[in-house]
Design an enzyme around this catalytic site. Structure first.
Site, PDB file in Angstrom:
ATOM      1  N   HIS A 251       0.834  -1.219   0.000  1.00  0.00           N
ATOM      2  CA  HIS A 251       0.000   0.000   0.000  1.00  0.00           C
ATOM      3  C   HIS A 251       0.858   1.254   0.000  1.00  0.00           C
ATOM      4  CE1 HIS A 251      -3.183  -2.826   1.206  1.00  0.00           C
ATOM      5  NE2 HIS A 251      -2.278  -3.288   2.062  1.00  0.00           N
TER       6      HIS A 251
ATOM      7  N   SER B  50      14.819  20.505 -16.607  1.00  0.00           N
ATOM      8  CA  SER B  50      13.635  21.315 -16.854  1.00  0.00           C
ATOM      9  C   SER B  50      14.077  22.573 -17.597  1.00  0.00           C
ATOM     10  CB  SER B  50      12.996  21.684 -15.521  1.00  0.00           C
ATOM     11  OG  SER B  50      12.216  22.852 -15.650  1.00  0.00           O
TER      12      SER B  50
ATOM     13  N   LYS C 291      16.248  20.860 -11.498  1.00  0.00           N
ATOM     14  CA  LYS C 291      15.545  19.605 -11.758  1.00  0.00           C
ATOM     15  C   LYS C 291      16.364  18.579 -12.532  1.00  0.00           C
ATOM     16  CE  LYS C 291      11.855  18.545 -11.071  1.00  0.00           C
ATOM     17  NZ  LYS C 291      10.571  18.843 -11.709  1.00  0.00           N
TER      18      LYS C 291
ATOM     19  N   GLU D 145       9.292   7.519 -16.971  1.00  0.00           N
ATOM     20  CA  GLU D 145       7.947   8.057 -17.193  1.00  0.00           C
ATOM     21  C   GLU D 145       7.458   7.737 -18.604  1.00  0.00           C
ATOM     22  OE1 GLU D 145       7.531  12.182 -15.562  1.00  0.00           O
ATOM     23  OE2 GLU D 145       9.627  11.845 -15.092  1.00  0.00           O
TER      24      GLU D 145
END
Ligand code: ARG
Length: 461
Positions: free
Chosen positions: A155, A276, A282, A289
């Site tokens: 979980h 970024s 970043k 992804e």
């Protein structure tokens, strides 16, 4: 001029030719189309259906057509629809009437079924070795840090301490089943459909078995209608790829979490991340992804294939032409994944101290306390309850489980002894799980040895 000119009095309209063509994408089948046609004409000659010299001339010209396509020296025309008609008309252009013998005892329906099967067989072999490499990269990363401990999650909540190697080997298992599914699927791909004709076979005395043998097929298809109508072998393959990408997507999700500031367990190499355009600090795990995204796309390919076939009356229907883009897309996606993941895993740095710190929360060892009580004869449900009330006591008093005194512990667990206070090290927790399939040090080392041996053996093949 199309090859079926005889009964037609009007040319296909341009818009229609553009609408129905497949040459823009099925040209990638040319190698397999040529190989299939060469085997076909050799058989026709052996059977006395065409002259031996014609078969030789056709086989040689097919080779030269393949060479021209390879070199980009071949003109594709929309009005010639598909790769089969392009190659056949190039043959006729060169060899005249003798070239026109190639299509004896054959239809594009069994021809395309043959091409796809030949193509998929080669693709499956490539994919299988790619998956082995992927597994090997994971096994090496696991073997490089056999003692690193991190929290295991259920979980997405801290659950129990596990070895990092154990976590990676879970994915090695999943990939192994993916490879097994491909191997299983390959058996059903590797059946020879040529000779099924348009749907009802042929009146000519062909020898299908010898074509199958020449092309390395296990056997010939038993039913001509089935052979031209079904694409279940391709659907099965794409479904195996959908499961494979699902596994990759889950691994990617783990890596994305592990790279986040909250977890900070691993660092992916700069070469596998991007920055970024706005935020200078970043570093994003884009490969992971993109893979989650690409997984959705392979599911789409599978759904399109299933839906395409569900309403078709026997036998061949032109709808089936639409199978190729989905099949190619799923295969290309899987192959791209297999090119980036092994090197990304090989260059990933792991932050052992951060993992160890996260796994040191004594709450992760609560189950160990309950099992200790079971060893002392307490029924599990009561043991669970006692440890639960210790957890509650700790929460109420702002303490960690390893900060209570023996007396405090005994308020919840009357059976507790001094030994209970020493059970909060993640190493001790891991070390007690030496059962088969467990995360114990020795258990994981033997799993590693198993995989090293098995994958290296596959490497030699
Ligand atoms: N391009 C077609 C396909 O991919 C080849 C078979 C065409 N057969 C036909 N009867 N029009 O399915």
């Amino acid at each position: 001029m199309a090859l079926w000119g005889g009964r037609f009095s009007a040319e296909t309209r341009d818009e229609v030719a553009e609408y129905t063509e497949s040459i823009s994408y099925d040209r990638r089948l040319y190698r397999w189309d040529v190989r299939g046609s060469q085997a076909h004409v050799r058989m026709l000659a052996r059977q006395g259906i065409i002259p031996a010299a014609t078969a030789e001339a056709i086989a040689a010209e097919l080779e030269s057509i393949a060479g021209r396509i390879e070199r980009g020296d071949f003109k594709f025309k929309t009005e010639l629809e598909d790769i089969h008609m392009h190659i056949e008309s190039a043959l006729i252009e060169k060899l005249g009437a003798e070239g026109a013998r190639v299509h004896s005892a054959r239809s594009r329906n069994d021809q395309v079924a043959l091409d796809i099967r030949l193509y998929l067989r080669d693709e499956v072999d490539q994919l299988s070795s790619g998956i082995r490499e992927f597994q090997l990269a994971l096994v090496k990363a696991a073997a490089a840090e056999p003692e690193a401990i991190l929290p295991g999650f259920t979980h997405l909540q801290h659950a129990q301490a596990v070895l990092f190697a154990h976590h990676l080997l879970a994915y090695v298992e999943m990939l192994d089943r993916d490879a097994e599914r491909l191997a299983d699927c390959r058996r059903r791909i590797n059946v020879m459909p040529l000779g099924s004709g348009a749907l009802a076979g042929s009146t000519l005395p062909i020898d299908r078995e010898s074509v199958a043998a020449e092309l390395g097929f296990d056997r010939v298809t038993r039913n001509s209608m089935d052979a031209v109508a079904d694409r279940d072998f391709a659907i099965e393959l794409v479904s195996a790829l959908a499961i494979f990408t699902m596994h990759v997507s889950r691994l990617s999700e783990d890596l994305i979490l592990w790279c986040s500031q909250e977890f900070d367990f691993v660092e992916l190499d700069d070469a596998f991340c991007t920055g970024s355009s706005l935020m200078p600090q970043k570093k994003n795990p884009d490969v992971c992804e993109i893979s989650r995204g690409k997984t959705a796309r392979v599911y789409g390919d599978l759904m399109a294939l299933l839906t395409m076939c569900k309403g078709l009356p026997l036998t061949y229907n032109r709808d089936l032409q639409e199978d190729k883009e989905q099949i190619f897309d799923a295969l290309d996606t899987a192959k791209r994944i297999l090119r980036v993941y092994p090197p990304m895993i090989a260059t990933m740095k792991i932050k052992k101290e951060r993992m160890r710190a996260a796994a040191s929360d004594p709450a992760l060892m609560a189950t160990d306390l309950a099992e200790k009580l079971v060893e002392l004869g307490v029924p599990f449900r009561s043991a669970h309850h006692r440890v639960g009330s210790l957890v509650k006591y700790c929460r109420e008093h702002g303490k960690r489980l390893d900060q209570v005194t023996l007396e405090e512990m005994q308020l919840s667990i009357p059976e507790a002894t001094a030994e209970f206070l020493t059970m909060f090290q993640p190493e001790a927790s891991v070390a007690k799980r030496e059962l088969t399939g467990g995360t114990g040090y020795r258990a994981v080392r033997s799993q590693l040895a198993f995989w090293q041996q098995r994958l290296e053996r596959a490497d030699e093949r």
